[in-house]
Design a protein around this motif. Structure first.
Motif, PDB file in Angstrom:
ATOM      1  N   ALA A  94       0.880  -1.400   0.189  1.00  0.00           N
ATOM      2  CA  ALA A  94       0.295   0.054   0.109  1.00  0.00           C
ATOM      3  C   ALA A  94       0.633   1.198  -0.229  1.00  0.00           C
ATOM      4  O   ALA A  94       0.682   2.117  -0.594  1.00  0.00           O
ATOM      5  CB  ALA A  94      -1.329  -0.352   0.806  1.00  0.00           C
ATOM      6  N   ALA A  95       2.304   1.049   0.979  1.00  0.00           N
ATOM      7  CA  ALA A  95       2.890   2.286   0.714  1.00  0.00           C
ATOM      8  C   ALA A  95       3.711   2.885  -0.422  1.00  0.00           C
ATOM      9  O   ALA A  95       4.065   3.490  -0.613  1.00  0.00           O
ATOM     10  CB  ALA A  95       4.444   2.611   1.804  1.00  0.00           C
ATOM     11  N   ILE A  96       3.484   1.449  -0.866  1.00  0.00           N
ATOM     12  CA  ILE A  96       4.036   1.429  -2.403  1.00  0.00           C
ATOM     13  C   ILE A  96       3.534   2.132  -3.386  1.00  0.00           C
ATOM     14  O   ILE A  96       3.469   2.978  -4.304  1.00  0.00           O
ATOM     15  CB  ILE A  96       5.136   0.390  -3.534  1.00  0.00           C
ATOM     16  CG1 ILE A  96       6.052  -0.307  -2.359  1.00  0.00           C
ATOM     17  CG2 ILE A  96       5.368   0.538  -4.586  1.00  0.00           C
ATOM     18  CD1 ILE A  96       6.383  -1.541  -2.413  1.00  0.00           C
ATOM     19  N   ALA A  97       2.157   1.769  -3.574  1.00  0.00           N
ATOM     20  CA  ALA A  97       0.983   2.041  -4.307  1.00  0.00           C
ATOM     21  C   ALA A  97       0.530   3.587  -4.310  1.00  0.00           C
ATOM     22  O   ALA A  97       0.348   4.419  -5.029  1.00  0.00           O
ATOM     23  CB  ALA A  97      -0.036   1.399  -4.601  1.00  0.00           C
ATOM     24  N   ARG A  98       0.828   4.024  -2.646  1.00  0.00           N
ATOM     25  CA  ARG A  98       0.627   5.162  -2.588  1.00  0.00           C
ATOM     26  C   ARG A  98       1.522   6.591  -3.243  1.00  0.00           C
ATOM     27  O   ARG A  98       1.464   7.643  -3.531  1.00  0.00           O
ATOM     28  CB  ARG A  98       0.850   5.863  -0.922  1.00  0.00           C
ATOM     29  CG  ARG A  98      -0.476   5.688  -0.310  1.00  0.00           C
ATOM     30  CD  ARG A  98      -0.840   5.564   1.195  1.00  0.00           C
ATOM     31  NE  ARG A  98       0.303   5.286   1.679  1.00  0.00           N
ATOM     32  CZ  ARG A  98       0.365   3.725   2.763  1.00  0.00           C
ATOM     33  NH1 ARG A  98      -0.588   3.285   2.405  1.00  0.00           N
ATOM     34  NH2 ARG A  98       1.358   3.085   3.623  1.00  0.00           N
ATOM     35  N   VAL A  99       3.078   5.853  -3.250  1.00  0.00           N
ATOM     36  CA  VAL A  99       4.356   6.646  -3.947  1.00  0.00           C
ATOM     37  C   VAL A  99       3.812   7.010  -5.044  1.00  0.00           C
ATOM     38  O   VAL A  99       3.720   7.654  -5.856  1.00  0.00           O
ATOM     39  CB  VAL A  99       5.550   6.113  -3.498  1.00  0.00           C
ATOM     40  CG1 VAL A  99       6.468   6.270  -4.402  1.00  0.00           C
ATOM     41  CG2 VAL A  99       5.762   5.773  -1.968  1.00  0.00           C
ATOM     42  N   ALA A 100       3.864   5.979  -5.914  1.00  0.00           N
ATOM     43  CA  ALA A 100       2.889   5.669  -7.925  1.00  0.00           C
ATOM     44  C   ALA A 100       1.708   7.082  -7.977  1.00  0.00           C
ATOM     45  O   ALA A 100       2.000   7.364  -8.809  1.00  0.00           O
ATOM     46  CB  ALA A 100       2.465   4.395  -7.802  1.00  0.00           C
ATOM     47  N   LEU A 104       1.605  10.185  -9.575  1.00  0.00           N
ATOM     48  CA  LEU A 104       0.817  10.317 -10.978  1.00  0.00           C
ATOM     49  C   LEU A 104      -0.010  11.635 -10.729  1.00  0.00           C
ATOM     50  O   LEU A 104      -0.921  11.761 -11.407  1.00  0.00           O
ATOM     51  CB  LEU A 104       0.530   8.922 -11.564  1.00  0.00           C
ATOM     52  CG  LEU A 104       1.316   7.659 -12.121  1.00  0.00           C
ATOM     53  CD1 LEU A 104       0.856   6.676 -11.718  1.00  0.00           C
ATOM     54  CD2 LEU A 104       1.947   8.245 -13.017  1.00  0.00           C
ATOM     55  N   GLY A 105       0.294  11.825  -9.668  1.00  0.00           N
ATOM     56  CA  GLY A 105      -1.343  12.337  -9.438  1.00  0.00           C
ATOM     57  C   GLY A 105      -2.766  12.374  -9.431  1.00  0.00           C
ATOM     58  O   GLY A 105      -3.540  12.730  -9.730  1.00  0.00           O
ATOM     59  N   LEU A 106      -2.779  11.176  -9.196  1.00  0.00           N
ATOM     60  CA  LEU A 106      -3.961  10.273  -8.855  1.00  0.00           C
ATOM     61  C   LEU A 106      -4.819  10.197  -7.522  1.00  0.00           C
ATOM     62  O   LEU A 106      -5.989   9.763  -7.205  1.00  0.00           O
ATOM     63  CB  LEU A 106      -3.638   9.028  -9.509  1.00  0.00           C
ATOM     64  CG  LEU A 106      -3.239   8.529 -10.430  1.00  0.00           C
ATOM     65  CD1 LEU A 106      -3.208   7.549 -11.239  1.00  0.00           C
ATOM     66  CD2 LEU A 106      -4.447   9.190 -11.507  1.00  0.00           C
ATOM     67  N   GLY A 107      -4.125  10.727  -6.391  1.00  0.00           N
ATOM     68  CA  GLY A 107      -4.501  10.510  -5.398  1.00  0.00           C
ATOM     69  C   GLY A 107      -4.710   8.690  -4.863  1.00  0.00           C
ATOM     70  O   GLY A 107      -4.603   8.291  -5.707  1.00  0.00           O
ATOM     71  N   PHE A 108      -4.994   8.605  -3.927  1.00  0.00           N
ATOM     72  CA  PHE A 108      -5.829   6.812  -3.366  1.00  0.00           C
ATOM     73  C   PHE A 108      -6.239   6.652  -1.918  1.00  0.00           C
ATOM     74  O   PHE A 108      -6.890   8.101  -1.386  1.00  0.00           O
ATOM     75  CB  PHE A 108      -3.677   6.848  -2.436  1.00  0.00           C
ATOM     76  CG  PHE A 108      -3.617   5.412  -2.110  1.00  0.00           C
ATOM     77  CD1 PHE A 108      -3.199   4.242  -2.845  1.00  0.00           C
ATOM     78  CD2 PHE A 108      -4.155   5.053  -1.075  1.00  0.00           C
ATOM     79  CE1 PHE A 108      -3.071   3.366  -3.343  1.00  0.00           C
ATOM     80  CE2 PHE A 108      -3.405   3.789  -0.432  1.00  0.00           C
ATOM     81  CZ  PHE A 108      -2.987   2.951  -1.679  1.00  0.00           C
ATOM     82  N   ALA A 109      -7.115   5.552  -2.617  1.00  0.00           N
ATOM     83  CA  ALA A 109      -8.382   5.767  -1.710  1.00  0.00           C
ATOM     84  C   ALA A 109      -8.077   5.569   0.027  1.00  0.00           C
ATOM     85  O   ALA A 109      -7.335   5.290   0.183  1.00  0.00           O
ATOM     86  CB  ALA A 109      -8.708   4.160  -1.938  1.00  0.00           C
ATOM     87  N   GLY A 110      -8.768   6.512   0.388  1.00  0.00           N
ATOM     88  CA  GLY A 110      -8.941   7.057   1.362  1.00  0.00           C
ATOM     89  C   GLY A 110      -8.112   8.266   2.801  1.00  0.00           C
ATOM     90  O   GLY A 110      -7.491   7.760   3.337  1.00  0.00           O
ATOM     91  N   GLU A 111      -7.290   8.318   0.952  1.00  0.00           N
ATOM     92  CA  GLU A 111      -6.098   9.850   1.415  1.00  0.00           C
ATOM     93  C   GLU A 111      -6.948  10.802   0.974  1.00  0.00           C
ATOM     94  O   GLU A 111      -7.334  10.988  -0.312  1.00  0.00           O
ATOM     95  CB  GLU A 111      -4.899   9.339   0.405  1.00  0.00           C
ATOM     96  CG  GLU A 111      -3.663   9.943   1.057  1.00  0.00           C
ATOM     97  CD  GLU A 111      -2.666   9.498   0.513  1.00  0.00           C
ATOM     98  OE1 GLU A 111      -2.411   9.477  -0.826  1.00  0.00           O
ATOM     99  OE2 GLU A 111      -1.899   8.696   1.242  1.00  0.00           O
ATOM    100  N   ALA A 112      -6.945  11.870   1.431  1.00  0.00           N
ATOM    101  CA  ALA A 112      -6.878  13.022   1.218  1.00  0.00           C
ATOM    102  C   ALA A 112      -6.352  13.750  -0.065  1.00  0.00           C
ATOM    103  O   ALA A 112      -4.635  13.318   0.586  1.00  0.00           O
ATOM    104  CB  ALA A 112      -7.029  14.390   2.299  1.00  0.00           C
ATOM    105  N   SER A 113      -7.047  14.454  -1.124  1.00  0.00           N
ATOM    106  CA  SER A 113      -5.587  14.647  -2.522  1.00  0.00           C
ATOM    107  C   SER A 113      -5.662  15.859  -1.518  1.00  0.00           C
ATOM    108  O   SER A 113      -6.241  17.033  -1.036  1.00  0.00           O
ATOM    109  CB  SER A 113      -7.100  14.814  -3.473  1.00  0.00           C
ATOM    110  OG  SER A 113      -6.805  14.323  -4.495  1.00  0.00           O
TER     111      SER A 113
END
Length: 114
Positions: A94-100, A104-113
């Motif tokens: 999940a931490a790796i996906a958050r970095v990507a 990419l400027g995509l945001g991440f589920a459960g995370e504030a943009s």
């Protein structure tokens, strides 16, 4: 226990398959296929090699044996160390996906943009 470099996709999905209840080999194969959205299909030889490694690492252990139509089925269960290793690996991924996603400027589920 899993290292910082992570665990194999096969090991990850085998441990994930065993979260709810002990399963026998073919049950694990089916659960892995389902949980991976049909991306990962384990061959029986690959499965039992992985189960031997995971057993050696004390992440899974035999639960019980059962004879069905004259054939032995061995059930495996997730150990407490296996549950911990799976949780750590899930967080690492999940931490790796958050970095990507941030890059990419995509945001991440459960995370504030931001």
């Amino acid at each position: 226990m899993a290292t910082t470099r992570g665990m194999s996709e096969q090991a990850f999905f085998i441990l994930t398959a065993l979260v709810d209840a002990p399963l026998h080999g073919y049950g694990i194969v089916g659960e892995v296929k389902t949980r991976s959205s049909d991306r990962l299909t384990l061959r029986v030889g690959t499965l039992y090699g992985a189960l031997d490694r995971l057993t050696g690492e004390r992440l899974v252990e035999p639960d019980h044996d059962e004879v069905i139509n004259g054939r032995l089925r061995r059930y495996y269960r997730l150990t407490p160390d296996g549950r911990t290793a799976l949780a750590l690996e899930a967080e690492r991924q999940a931490a790796i996906a958050r970095v990507a996603h941030r890059r990419l400027g995509l945001g991440f589920a459960g995370e504030a943009s931001s």
